[in-house]
Scaffold this motif. Structure first.
Motif, PDB file in Angstrom:
ATOM      1  N   LEU A 143      29.220  39.899 165.704  1.00 28.62           N
ATOM      2  CA  LEU A 143      29.536  38.697 166.416  1.00 28.62           C
ATOM      3  C   LEU A 143      31.240  38.327 166.310  1.00 28.62           C
ATOM      4  N   VAL A 144      31.837  39.233 165.365  1.00 31.02           N
ATOM      5  CA  VAL A 144      33.190  39.051 165.244  1.00 31.02           C
ATOM      6  C   VAL A 144      34.071  39.878 165.918  1.00 31.02           C
ATOM      7  N   ASP A 145      35.407  39.399 166.330  1.00 32.89           N
ATOM      8  CA  ASP A 145      36.180  40.236 167.091  1.00 32.89           C
ATOM      9  C   ASP A 145      37.056  40.895 166.127  1.00 32.89           C
ATOM     10  N   ASP A 146      38.058  41.818 166.320  1.00 28.83           N
ATOM     11  CA  ASP A 146      38.852  42.661 165.636  1.00 28.83           C
ATOM     12  C   ASP A 146      39.629  41.833 164.691  1.00 28.83           C
ATOM     13  N   ASP A 147      40.057  40.544 165.038  1.00 18.58           N
ATOM     14  CA  ASP A 147      40.946  39.585 164.467  1.00 18.58           C
ATOM     15  C   ASP A 147      40.282  38.628 163.490  1.00 18.58           C
ATOM     16  N   VAL A 148      39.029  38.831 163.440  1.00 15.42           N
ATOM     17  CA  VAL A 148      38.233  37.746 162.595  1.00 15.42           C
ATOM     18  C   VAL A 148      37.415  38.885 161.532  1.00 15.42           C
ATOM     19  N   THR A 149      37.570  38.629 160.234  1.00 15.50           N
ATOM     20  CA  THR A 149      36.917  39.193 159.216  1.00 15.50           C
ATOM     21  C   THR A 149      35.510  38.626 158.941  1.00 15.50           C
ATOM     22  N   ALA A 150      34.492  39.417 158.877  1.00 17.11           N
ATOM     23  CA  ALA A 150      33.127  38.875 158.523  1.00 17.11           C
ATOM     24  C   ALA A 150      33.055  39.093 157.050  1.00 17.11           C
ATOM     25  N   LYS A 151      32.693  37.791 156.678  1.00 13.98           N
ATOM     26  CA  LYS A 151      32.498  37.401 154.964  1.00 13.98           C
ATOM     27  C   LYS A 151      31.227  37.117 154.551  1.00 13.98           C
ATOM     28  N   LEU A 152      30.788  37.927 153.652  1.00 12.85           N
ATOM     29  CA  LEU A 152      29.644  37.702 153.036  1.00 12.85           C
ATOM     30  C   LEU A 152      29.747  37.050 151.406  1.00 12.85           C
ATOM     31  N   THR A 153      28.803  36.247 151.460  1.00 11.92           N
ATOM     32  CA  THR A 153      28.666  35.473 149.905  1.00 11.92           C
ATOM     33  C   THR A 153      27.454  35.705 149.118  1.00 11.92           C
ATOM     34  N   ILE A 154      27.666  36.111 148.066  1.00 12.02           N
ATOM     35  CA  ILE A 154      26.448  36.199 147.284  1.00 12.02           C
ATOM     36  C   ILE A 154      26.538  35.521 145.877  1.00 12.02           C
ATOM     37  N   PRO A 155      25.735  35.208 145.093  1.00  9.09           N
ATOM     38  CA  PRO A 155      25.884  34.582 143.918  1.00  9.09           C
ATOM     39  C   PRO A 155      26.337  35.731 142.869  1.00  9.09           C
ATOM     40  N   SER A 156      27.229  35.295 141.870  1.00  3.06           N
ATOM     41  CA  SER A 156      27.714  36.203 140.833  1.00  3.06           C
ATOM     42  C   SER A 156      26.683  36.565 139.976  1.00  3.06           C
ATOM     43  N   PRO A 157      26.577  37.727 139.139  1.00  2.00           N
ATOM     44  CA  PRO A 157      25.561  38.261 138.287  1.00  2.00           C
ATOM     45  C   PRO A 157      25.510  37.137 137.096  1.00  2.00           C
ATOM     46  N   SER A 158      26.480  36.549 136.974  1.00  2.00           N
ATOM     47  CA  SER A 158      26.062  35.328 135.828  1.00  2.00           C
ATOM     48  C   SER A 158      25.251  34.424 136.045  1.00  2.00           C
ATOM     49  N   MET A 159      25.084  34.249 137.470  1.00  2.00           N
ATOM     50  CA  MET A 159      24.092  33.021 137.687  1.00  2.00           C
ATOM     51  C   MET A 159      22.756  33.303 137.444  1.00  2.00           C
ATOM     52  N   VAL A 160      22.446  34.773 137.384  1.00  2.00           N
ATOM     53  CA  VAL A 160      21.111  35.087 137.217  1.00  2.00           C
ATOM     54  C   VAL A 160      20.694  34.616 135.611  1.00  2.00           C
ATOM     55  N   HIS A 161      21.954  34.715 134.639  1.00  5.54           N
ATOM     56  CA  HIS A 161      21.589  34.315 133.647  1.00  5.54           C
ATOM     57  C   HIS A 161      21.594  32.927 133.260  1.00  5.54           C
ATOM     58  N   TYR A 162      22.466  32.319 133.848  1.00  2.83           N
ATOM     59  CA  TYR A 162      22.972  30.922 133.632  1.00  2.83           C
ATOM     60  C   TYR A 162      21.971  29.931 133.796  1.00  2.83           C
ATOM     61  N   ARG A 163      21.251  30.222 134.958  1.00  2.00           N
ATOM     62  CA  ARG A 163      20.121  29.506 135.585  1.00  2.00           C
ATOM     63  C   ARG A 163      19.023  29.465 134.592  1.00  2.00           C
ATOM     64  N   GLY A 164      18.518  30.518 133.722  1.00  2.00           N
ATOM     65  CA  GLY A 164      17.450  30.378 132.901  1.00  2.00           C
ATOM     66  C   GLY A 164      17.545  30.850 131.365  1.00  2.00           C
ATOM     67  N   GLY A 165      18.897  31.666 131.234  1.00  2.00           N
ATOM     68  CA  GLY A 165      19.092  32.131 129.849  1.00  2.00           C
ATOM     69  C   GLY A 165      18.111  32.794 129.281  1.00  2.00           C
ATOM     70  N   ARG A 166      18.101  33.108 128.043  1.00  2.00           N
ATOM     71  CA  ARG A 166      17.387  34.138 127.552  1.00  2.00           C
ATOM     72  C   ARG A 166      16.042  33.858 127.601  1.00  2.00           C
ATOM     73  N   ALA A 167      15.385  32.654 127.673  1.00  2.00           N
ATOM     74  CA  ALA A 167      14.030  32.253 127.973  1.00  2.00           C
ATOM     75  C   ALA A 167      13.332  32.846 129.349  1.00  2.00           C
ATOM     76  N   ALA A 168      14.424  32.967 130.160  1.00  2.00           N
ATOM     77  CA  ALA A 168      13.619  33.419 131.630  1.00  2.00           C
ATOM     78  C   ALA A 168      13.650  34.987 131.481  1.00  2.00           C
ATOM     79  N   ILE A 169      13.961  35.655 130.504  1.00  2.00           N
ATOM     80  CA  ILE A 169      14.034  37.216 130.509  1.00  2.00           C
ATOM     81  C   ILE A 169      12.765  37.585 129.617  1.00  2.00           C
ATOM     82  N   ASP A 170      11.860  38.356 130.223  1.00  2.00           N
ATOM     83  CA  ASP A 170      10.710  38.699 129.113  1.00  2.00           C
ATOM     84  C   ASP A 170      11.030  39.738 128.250  1.00  2.00           C
TER      85      ASP A 170
END
Length: 384
Positions: A143-170
């Motif tokens: 959908l973007v033209d040459d003068d517009v850059t497509a940007k993808l946003t994703i959560p950082s790796p740290s968010m996987v840990h911060y959301r649950g901490g050690r207790a969320a990891i089997d």
């Protein structure tokens, strides 16, 4: 008035590579037809194909809006997601939804509200089965033209840990937490490479944890979960760097940090002082999107740690309230920030997304557009 001067590493004026002088974080207000379609899909009255067609139309419109206001980057508004981070995290191999919810306490001027996403459980070795949001990103690119850059946003790796901490990891899957981090950062490295292989030039790691940890209350909560809260930000920075160690040439990676954004509310308070030296000096990204829309975010003094080859995108325009900022006030604050980091290294954006979750902030569509237009106009006046 702020005057931009030529620098060696980073030039003034309109930039050809991201982050751009006028930029935005990523999420945008969902239009009502899309919200209605989501409800219909949840009720089973329309198919997944019908929902995707409605999403496609909404994304076409929002990409056109970003182009029309003069932005050089365009996201899909995160229109296919319910949440900025959990929709990604649940698609990582080895991670599943756990019974019950995570309760996150947000607050605003009117009082407290709760955000209750499903809890996560790391039930098997973490891996990347296929590029997450890959097809969504391909559609955005179309959908973007040459003068517009497509940007993808994703959560950082740290968010996987911060959301649950050690207790969320089997513990049977990962008795050694270092192995968990090895697998998680490996999955992220594969995601980064896959986006670059698609021709992606602009990827953003959204990371509230690195901003939350400036708040003594947040550090106390993490310490209560058995974490080394005084050094957790250093752990996160190290592992993000592992995920980016082989970042492909031509791909810009930024990180966005805020203190929570849900229905015009926030979680944490405090300036960047606690994490600043390690964050700015060691995190291997190309630019930092920083929340700076009010006193809750602290002063600009921590920017003195920013290296001369990195950019800072000042989030001076709030997405939490509809009132439109003064251009003169924005320029004055850019000038204040330039006392600590060269104005050639600065850019301008909203402090966060307009709709980090599907509910969105208490801002109208017209106010959203006006704020983006103000950012473009102010950047043009400051940097040319």
């Amino acid at each position: 008035m702020v005057q931009a001067h030529t620098a060696n590493a980073i030039t003034s004026g309109r930039r050809s590579t991201p982050p751009f002088r006028a930029d935005h974080v990523g999420s945008l207000l969902r239009p009502k037809p899309l919200l209605d379609a989501r409800e219909q899909f949840a009720a089973g009255t329309i198919s997944a194909e019908a929902l995707r067609a409605i999403e496609d139309d909404a994304i076409r419109d929002v990409v056109a809006m970003q182009r029309d206001v003069g932005l050089q980057s365009a996201s899909d508004g995160e229109f296919r997601r319910a949440s900025w981070h959990m929709d990604f995290i649940y698609q990582l191999g080895g991670i599943e939804k756990a019974p019950g919810d995570i309760t996150v306490h947000f607050r605003n001027e009117q009082g407290d509200i709760e955000f209750t996403p499903a809890a996560i459980h790391v039930a098997a070795a973490v891996h990347l089965e296929k590029p997450i949001f890959g097809e969504d990103f391909r559609f955005l690119q179309s959908l973007v033209d040459d003068d517009v850059t497509a940007k993808l946003t994703i959560p950082s790796p740290s968010m996987v840990h911060y959301r649950g901490g050690r207790a969320a990891i089997d513990p049977e899957v990962y008795p050694d937490l270092d192995v968990f981090w090895r697998d998680l950062t490996g999955a992220y490295a594969a995601q980064v490479k896959a986006i670059a292989d698609m021709g992606g030039r602009y990827l953003q790691f959204d990371d509230t944890s690195l901003a939350y940890l400036n708040d003594p209350q947040q550090r106390a909560e993490m310490a209560g979960k058995g974490e080394d809260a005084e050094h957790l930000h250093e752990t996160y920075i190290r592992h993000i760097n592992e995920a980016l160690a082989d970042k492909p040439e031509g791909l810009t990676v930024t990180t966005h940090m805020c203190r929570g954004n849900f229905r015009s509310s926030w979680v944490a308070e405090g300036g960047y002082d606690f994490v600043a030296e390690a964050l700015f000096g060691e995190l291997g990204v190309d630019g930092f999107f920083l929340e700076y829309d009010d006193a809750r975010s602290g002063g600009f003094e921590p920017l003195r740690f920013v290296p001369k080859d990195k950019l800072v995108v000042l989030g001076l325009v709030t997405t939490k309230r509809g009132a439109i900022e003064s251009k003169d006030d924005l320029m004055r604050r850019i000038e204040e920030a330039s006392q600590y980091v060269a104005v050639e290294q600065l850019c301008l954006s909203p402090q966060c997304g307009f709709s980090s979750t599907v509910e969105g902030n208490a801002v109208t569509f017209d106010e959203q557009v006006a704020k983006l237009e103000l950012i473009v106009e102010t950047a043009a006046e400051v940097w040319g």
